[in-house]
Design an enzyme around this catalytic site. Structure first.
Site, PDB file in Angstrom:
ATOM      1  CD  GLU A 288      -5.460  59.206  35.765  1.00 39.90           C
ATOM      2  OE1 GLU A 288      -5.205  58.726  34.663  1.00 39.90           O
ATOM      3  OE2 GLU A 288      -5.287  58.601  36.840  1.00 39.90           O
TER       4      GLU A 288
ATOM      5  CE1 TYR B 171     -11.195  52.495  51.198  1.00 37.34           C
ATOM      6  CE2 TYR B 171     -12.939  54.083  50.788  1.00 37.34           C
ATOM      7  CZ  TYR B 171     -12.094  53.088  50.344  1.00 37.34           C
ATOM      8  OH  TYR B 171     -12.160  52.701  49.030  1.00 37.34           O
TER       9      TYR B 171
ATOM     10  CB  CYS C 179     -28.484  42.357  59.145  1.00 34.79           C
ATOM     11  SG  CYS C 179     -30.238  42.491  58.911  1.00 34.79           S
TER      12      CYS C 179
END
Ligand SMILES: Cc1ncc(COP(=O)(O)O)c(C=O)c1O
Length: 463
Positions: free
Chosen positions: A320, A364, A391
């Site tokens: 996949e 990450y 912000c």
């Protein structure tokens, strides 16, 4: 990557600040083909083109920020995966990486299958004509409505993720007079990321049913007892951005071990095994991804060897890949708004997008590359942090990179390898309007996902 000194002498500091940057490339005008979509090149006038189209023209026509997706590259990568695995295996593109109706059509035409993990992804796939039997439905908490829709549509498989779901899917299928093909997703105690894998207690996560403690074996026992489902295989997905095949080796060993136990206990040889996605791509010049051919050969050999040792027929393999197909095929085009040197630190380059179109750096600590694309420059390299307009001080697009020191407002810069998990994870933070996805092919550009408008935002605000 290691920290290294600036050959020309840092612009704003005698000592470079802490960071994960390599030395600046010898020539900032050169685009590393590893990280850019295949038809990207810098023209003689210094302007970068993709599929023969200058980025300046794309910015004029479609605005910035914009995701520019190289359709020929997408199709070539999809085809390469399909060809590498051949007719005895199945490639399911992971729609979570990026899904649109055009993408579904390309996949269908190139002979790939599709993994979806929500009702929305399923709806997109079906509305674009992906045959239902080529769809796998994933997710750790599919609703009863989603399951019913998937079963009614006739999806090729539902990947079961919990004991409750085994029963839920079986009951729904049975009530519809159907027998749904299913796989059980197991956690094999392996977590792989980039160049490492760890084979310890990574059952501690929300996905899958652990092999450890016999839980997966119990799930199989229950699934085999229910009439509404037909258990066709075992699924394992071990991580993301993986370069090292040894994690897959351990995963395959453990999954085949379960297949053997199933054969010994139930006298049944399950015909399929899915090894998930997670294959890495080059975000920077330091990454060295493997070719699909090499991956297919390695995975097939691992499974075949393990099955031979267990005296099992080799099951049909499926994979996949998401990122590995779409990731490298797109870049994000931004306009520079401000260039702010901070003495003794670095230069902050603000662009007209940010964490709303690429959350991966904030989420990450992902690394990206960046280049000036609206012109060439002979100026010395300057250490920059490319930031967005949100912000949030963590609104960073590229943490540490080099751009020419004459960079100025109005310049266009581009961040490559943003095809995966950027548009699909984009948000409306600060009521940002999510950028369009523009597909380019053979000198032509067309919007496949349009830019959001203020009307789109206000339409949802019904208070
Ligand atoms: C079950 C499953 N399959 C495939 C993928 C796709 O991973 P990648 O895009 O890294 O190939 C994921 C990603 O989270 C996943 O959870």
């Amino acid at each position: 990557m290691s920290r290294s000194a600036h050959p020309a002498g840092p612009r704003h500091a005698d000592v470079l600040p802490e960071g994960h940057y390599a030395a600046p490339p010898a020539d900032l005008n050169v685009l590393d083909p590893k990280v850019w979509a295949r038809t990207v090149a810098r023209g003689e006038d210094g302007v970068v083109t993709v599929a023969g189209l200058p980025v300046t023209r794309l910015a004029e026509e479609f605005g910035t920020p914009a995701y520019i997706l190289d359709e020929a590259d997408f199709r070539a990568r999809a085809r390469a995966w399909r060809t590498a695995f051949g007719d005895d295996a199945d490639v399911f593109y992971a729609g979570k990486a990026f899904l649109s109706r055009a993408v579904v059509r390309w996949l269908a035409e190139e002979g790939l299958n599709l993994d979806v993990c929500s009702g929305g992804e399923l709806a997109t796939a079906l509305s674009a004509g992906m045959p239902a039997d080529r769809i796998a439905f994933h997710g750790n908490n599919k609703s009863a409505a989603e399951i019913e829709r998937a079963v009614r549509a006739g999806v090729g498989r539902i990947v079961l993720d919990s004991f409750q779901e085994i029963v839920r899917v079986a009951h729904i299928a049975q009530s519809l007079g159907k027998r749904q093909r299913v796989q059980i997703r197991v956690t094999v105690g392996v977590e792989a990321h980039t160049h490492e894998f760890i084979a310890t207690a990574h059952e501690d996560q929300k996905f899958g049913i652990p092999l450890a403690g016999g839980q997966a074996a119990e799930a199989v026992r229950r699934a085999l007892r229910l009439d509404g489902i037909e258990l066709i295989g075992i699924h394992s997905h071990i991580g993301s951005q993986i370069f090292d095949m040894s994690g897959f080796e351990v995963a395959a060993h453990r999954v085949v071990g379960l297949l053997k136990d199933i054969r010994d206990e139930h006298g049944v040889e399950l015909p399929e095994i899915d090894l998930g996605g997670g294959l890495g791509i080059a975000y920077t010049s330091d990454d060295d991804p493997r070719e699909p051919q090499e991956i297919a050969k390695a995975l097939t050999e691992i499974v075949t060897r393990e099955c031979r040792a267990a005296r099992l027929q080799t099951p049909r393999i499926s994979v996949e890949p998401g990122r590995a197909i779409v990731g490298p095929t797109a870049f994000t085009l931004y306009e520079v708004g401000t260039v702010k040197p901070l003495d003794g630190l670095r230069t902050y380059v603000s662009v007209d997008g940010g964490m709303s179109d690429n959350i991966r750096t904030a989420l990450y600590d992902a690394e990206y590359s960046v280049a000036l694309v609206s012109r060439a420059s002979e100026a010395e390299p300057m250490l920059v942090r490319v930031v967005g307009k949100h912000c949030e001080s963590g609104d960073i697009v590229v943490k540490d990179a080099f751009l020419p020191a004459d960079l100025a407002p109005g310049d266009l810069i581009a961040v490559p390898a943003t095809g995966a998990y950027c548009r699909s994870m984009a948000s409306n933070y600060n009521h940002a309007l999510r950028p369009p996805v523009v597909a380019v092919e053979g000198g032509e550009a067309r919007v496949i996902v349009r830019r959001e408008t203020e009307e789109d935002l206000l339409r949802l605000d019904v208070g």
